[in-house]
Design a protein around this motif. Structure first.
Motif, PDB file in Angstrom:
ATOM      1  N   ARG A 145      10.638   0.473   9.475  1.00 42.28           N
ATOM      2  CA  ARG A 145      10.499   0.207   7.383  1.00 42.28           C
ATOM      3  C   ARG A 145      10.975  -1.269   7.260  1.00 42.28           C
ATOM      4  NH1 ARG A 145      15.432   3.768   8.200  1.00 42.28           N
ATOM      5  NH2 ARG A 145      16.847   2.307   7.102  1.00 42.28           N
ATOM      6  N   ASP A 146      11.311  -2.010   7.895  1.00 43.56           N
ATOM      7  CA  ASP A 146      11.054  -3.831   7.605  1.00 43.56           C
ATOM      8  C   ASP A 146       9.928  -4.128   7.234  1.00 43.56           C
ATOM      9  OD1 ASP A 146      13.872  -3.543   7.227  1.00 43.56           O
ATOM     10  OD2 ASP A 146      14.735  -4.491   8.918  1.00 43.56           O
ATOM     11  N   GLU A 147       9.306  -3.762   8.561  1.00 44.52           N
ATOM     12  CA  GLU A 147       7.440  -3.793   9.088  1.00 44.52           C
ATOM     13  C   GLU A 147       6.759  -3.673   7.650  1.00 44.52           C
ATOM     14  OE1 GLU A 147       3.437  -3.711  11.493  1.00 44.52           O
ATOM     15  OE2 GLU A 147       6.007  -2.540  12.267  1.00 44.52           O
ATOM     16  N   ILE A 148       7.779  -2.618   7.019  1.00 43.76           N
ATOM     17  CA  ILE A 148       6.531  -1.634   5.918  1.00 43.76           C
ATOM     18  C   ILE A 148       6.219  -2.895   4.210  1.00 43.76           C
ATOM     19  CG2 ILE A 148       6.231   0.126   4.450  1.00 43.76           C
ATOM     20  CD1 ILE A 148       6.307   2.323   6.624  1.00 43.76           C
ATOM     21  N   MET A 149       7.866  -2.521   4.096  1.00 41.19           N
ATOM     22  CA  MET A 149       8.277  -3.501   3.158  1.00 41.19           C
ATOM     23  C   MET A 149       8.005  -5.084   3.355  1.00 41.19           C
ATOM     24  SD  MET A 149       9.441  -1.455   1.041  1.00 41.19           S
ATOM     25  CE  MET A 149       9.479  -3.723  -0.110  1.00 41.19           C
TER      26      MET A 149
ATOM     27  N   PHE B 231       4.333  -4.612   2.343  1.00 45.95           N
ATOM     28  CA  PHE B 231       4.253  -4.645   0.829  1.00 45.95           C
ATOM     29  C   PHE B 231       4.101  -5.119  -0.450  1.00 45.95           C
ATOM     30  CE2 PHE B 231       6.096  -2.374  -3.619  1.00 45.95           C
ATOM     31  CZ  PHE B 231       5.251  -2.108  -3.420  1.00 45.95           C
ATOM     32  N   ALA B 232       5.467  -6.601   0.202  1.00 45.50           N
ATOM     33  CA  ALA B 232       5.869  -7.723  -0.105  1.00 45.50           C
ATOM     34  C   ALA B 232       4.975  -8.114  -0.254  1.00 45.50           C
ATOM     35  CB  ALA B 232       7.274  -8.307  -0.345  1.00 45.50           C
TER      36      ALA B 232
ATOM     37  N   ASN C 147       5.621  -8.426  -8.054  1.00 48.46           N
ATOM     38  CA  ASN C 147       4.070  -7.899  -8.130  1.00 48.46           C
ATOM     39  C   ASN C 147       4.460  -6.152  -8.112  1.00 48.46           C
ATOM     40  OD1 ASN C 147       1.330  -8.746  -7.745  1.00 48.46           O
ATOM     41  ND2 ASN C 147       1.338  -7.102  -6.529  1.00 48.46           N
ATOM     42  N   ALA C 148       5.189  -5.301  -7.507  1.00 42.27           N
ATOM     43  CA  ALA C 148       5.275  -4.256  -7.911  1.00 42.27           C
ATOM     44  C   ALA C 148       5.620  -3.676  -9.908  1.00 42.27           C
ATOM     45  CB  ALA C 148       6.482  -3.181  -7.614  1.00 42.27           C
ATOM     46  N   THR C 149       5.200  -3.406 -10.776  1.00 40.84           N
ATOM     47  CA  THR C 149       5.479  -2.844 -11.666  1.00 40.84           C
ATOM     48  C   THR C 149       4.784  -1.450 -12.549  1.00 40.84           C
ATOM     49  OG1 THR C 149       2.455  -2.665 -12.149  1.00 40.84           O
ATOM     50  CG2 THR C 149       3.913  -4.847 -12.294  1.00 40.84           C
ATOM     51  N   ILE C 150       4.794  -0.655 -11.205  1.00 39.37           N
ATOM     52  CA  ILE C 150       4.747   1.141 -11.739  1.00 39.37           C
ATOM     53  C   ILE C 150       5.624   1.776 -10.776  1.00 39.37           C
ATOM     54  CG2 ILE C 150       3.871   3.318 -11.505  1.00 39.37           C
ATOM     55  CD1 ILE C 150       1.360   1.846 -12.898  1.00 39.37           C
ATOM     56  N   MET C 151       6.259   2.569 -11.680  1.00 47.25           N
ATOM     57  CA  MET C 151       7.332   3.437 -10.484  1.00 47.25           C
ATOM     58  C   MET C 151       7.236   4.690 -10.887  1.00 47.25           C
ATOM     59  SD  MET C 151       9.881   4.065  -8.777  1.00 47.25           S
ATOM     60  CE  MET C 151      10.574   2.372  -7.712  1.00 47.25           C
TER      61      MET C 151
END
Length: 679
Positions: free
Chosen positions: A518-522, A525-526, A547-551
């Motif tokens: 999970r940490d590697e994926i995050m 993503f970051a 940078n994530a603007t849509i949920m």
């Protein structure tokens, strides 16, 4: 029969059924009796067929015709029956239950309960409960029927079949509340309440049974909180001077001004730390309200008085983010910090451990590794816990052993908690609330997405990605379930890859993955290497990707408003305008109206109150946030109940004679005192 006997000894419970029951926490016969209904269906009014109108109905009759056939989908069987009484006939339909033809041949007297509704221009009962009318007590029809928490492949009907024959064992259930509490509050006995809650003889008796069992749930939780509060008052506090000059030096190092809410919360916290007893305070505030900065001010004040401070957060990722973001401020203030995680290179971990032990690290930032056995502090004065505010007695004692005294404790949460819930469950904690956001923070555009809106939504998301932004997609399940029909992470990720986002980089994340994965994926993503992250609500806390603007939240009807608000807070953390899209295909009454409350307000406390009223606390706050709140019966909206329980718990905890007279009650309270969400 002994209440501790395994459920496998019951008729009809084989290994497969036992495994399903275990998913619900049911292993022994006594667990079945303590598996309480979540709601009821009132089928107690028996009427003639001629008088039936669309809606819930119950009637007696005789099977006139019954037959089973295959549907257009060959895997689907349809069973139809015509049932008659002296006044008329009624049609009933079941799916994938062909065995009913053998169980209820023509001529069988039956009792039927269900919902009469139109289907294909035909008035019929869809999948009603049916049982033989043999003059005995019914289980599924003709009464107030219990509906239980279920699991895949295990229905309320099956649970009723298991529980109802056991109700004669309720007389063996011991009373768990002190005798004087039962008498003073005029409560049902526990034995009677358990019997009535499963098989109510009337609506009034059902309400009294639920009140009694709710009283019991709250009594032990509130008593545990009050006992902790009384014990903390007997401990000496680390002496932290309320130094106005130090506070001004801190605020002068900031490149912004604290809000009034932050100032008020900070003043309460600093006064606590200057007091005679160790602080035990909960700091509430919406995502982005600036709780962390208030906590660092408290840490700076403790450090100025010669103590160390520790900031503990739920995940490695969040710990690293705090460590990096706070570095410039800590440098200005001359505060030396260290990062301690469970997974660090051996040399880095040893350096952090040495710095904590010799006092050169004034602020330790990390996960629950901070309270592990190998960590020693030279002079720990303040512990700040983020999003894990139920901190058990065992953890307090561990800190006391490390520090030589009980440190001040500040818990923080971005999950807004209604005041009634806070006073009930967190009675040991004093409360501070930051009820405003810093000026200039952009509200997150929120929209309820219905099926007709999907294509426009996908176009909008693609444009956002093309502009360099990133997207969270949250689903309620990890894998598909035929029973629920809810969207799953795995299936939705594949659908998005094959459809609207075929050219985008898509990854999945869920709770079954190991933490390093999970940490590697995050981290990817970051770093912007992933366009779309499809996840469960495992991302609800501890994720900060500006940078994530849509949920986009799929199956939104399956989440409470408080959880939806928390998920919404994962975006809107950077300079770009952000959006939350709440998607639901549900046509259930009230779903759209409930979700539209999220469109109308960004006030998390108001949403949490609505959630509490609509769903109940057990559905709002998962075990991670609250640590010990498992309320099946208690209604925290019932101020009369909460007040009565609190008064009874206060009397018991402060009475030495009662504590000596009821050692089993004390033992249960002590078990709850030790509960923590850090396991």
């Amino acid at each position: 029969m002994n209440l501790n006997v395994r459920v496998e000894t019951l008729g009809g419970v084989g290994p497969t059924m036992a495994a399903k029951l275990e998913r619900l926490g049911i292993k022994a016969v006594g667990d079945l009796l303590n598996h309480f209904p979540r709601r009821y269906e009132d089928f107690s009014q028996i009427i003639p067929i001629r008088s039936m109108k669309p809606g819930p109905v119950t009637f007696r009759g005789q099977v006139a015709q019954i037959a089973s056939r295959r549907g257009r989908n060959r895997r689907l069987s349809i069973t139809e029956a015509i049932i008659s009484d002296a006044t008329g006939t009624a049609k009933a339909v079941w799916f994938n239950q062909p065995f009913l033809v053998r169980q209820f041949p023509p001529g069988t007297p039956v009792m039927v309960s269900g919902k009469l509704e139109f289907r294909n221009s035909d008035l019929a009962l869809q999948t009603p409960a049916i049982e033989k009318d043999e003059g005995g007590e019914s289980k599924h029809t003709g009464r107030i029927v219990a509906v239980y928490p279920e699991t895949e492949g295990l229905t309320s009907k099956q649970l009723r079949n298991l529980i109802m024959p056991l109700l004669n064992l309720t007389d063996d259930l011991p009373e768990v509340l002190p005798e004087q509490v039962v008498k003073k509050a005029k409560l049902m006995s526990r034995a009677e309440a358990v019997k009535e809650v499963h098989a109510p003889s009337s609506e009034d008796s059902m309400r009294k049974a639920r009140y009694r069992l709710g009283f019991e749930e709250l009594f032990f939780i509130i008593a545990a909180s009050l006992a902790i509060k009384h014990e903390i008052k007997t401990e000496p506090a680390p002496k932290v001077k309320l130094d106005v000059a130090e506070a001004r030096r801190f605020t002068g190092a900031l490149d912004f001004e604290l809000t009034n809410g932050q100032r008020q919360a900070a003043w309460q916290i600093l006064n606590d730390m200057a007091g005679e007893q160790p602080m035990n305070r909960l700091l509430e505030g919406d995502v982005g309200s600036g709780k962390t900065m208030v906590a660092i001010l408290a840490a700076a004040m403790a450090i100025a008085s010669g103590y160390q401070a520790a900031l503990m957060v739920p995940t490695d990722i969040l710990a690293r983010q705090h460590f990096q973001k706070l570095a410039p401020l800590l440098k200005k203030l001359g505060i030396k910090s260290e990062l301690l995680l469970g997974r660090l290179p051996a040399a880095a971990k040893q350096q952090a451990l040495d710095a904590a032990a010799n006092g050169s690290a004034q602020l330790m930032i990390g996960t629950h590794a901070l309270v592990s056995e190998q960590v020693k502090f030279k002079n720990l004065g303040l512990v700040v816990i983020d999003e894990q505010h139920r901190f058990g007695v065992e953890q307090r004692q561990a800190l006391k052993q490390k520090a030589g005294h009980l440190p001040h404790l500040l818990s923080m949460t971005a999950t807004p908690i209604p005041r009634s819930l806070t006073l009930t469950v967190y009675g040991d904690l004093d409360l501070s609330v930051i009820d405003e956001l810093p000026p200039g923070r952009q509200p997150i555009g929120t929209k309820v997405i219905q099926p007709k809106d999907r294509e426009l939504m996908y176009d909008f998301i693609n444009k956002q990605i093309s502009s360099g932004r990133q997207v969270f997609v949250v689903c309620p399940l990890i894998e598909d379930s035929d029973l629920t029909g809810a969207k799953s992470v795995t299936a939705e990720a594949e659908r998005l890859k094959a459809g609207p986002f075929a050219r985008r980089s898509i990854a999945v994340m869920h709770g079954r993955m190991k933490a390093p994965e999970r940490d590697e994926i995050m981290q990817k993503f970051a770093a912007g290497e992933i366009n779309i992250l499809v996840a469960t609500s495992v991302i609800e806390v501890g994720i900060d990707v500006p940078n994530a603007t849509i949920m986009l939240i799929e199956g939104a009807e399956r989440f409470g408003l408080a959880a939806l608000h928390q998920l919404r807070g994962r975006v809107g953390r950077g300079e770009h305008r952000s959006y939350c899209m709440v998607a639901s295909d549900s046509t259930a009454p009230g779903v759209v109206e409930r979700l539209q409350a999220l469109e109308r307000t960004h006030d998390g406390f108001r949403l949490a109150q609505i959630d509490l009223e609509l769903r109940g606390p057990g559905q709002i706050y998962g075990r991670r946030q609250h640590g010990m709140l498992e309320l099946d019966m208690a209604d925290l909206g019932d101020s009369r109940l909460v007040a009565a329980v609190r008064a009874a718990a206060e009397d018991f905890v402060t009475s030495k004679s009662d504590m000596l007279q009821y050692p089993q009650v004390v033992e249960r309270i002590n078990r709850l005192k030790s509960v923590t969400s850090l396991d």
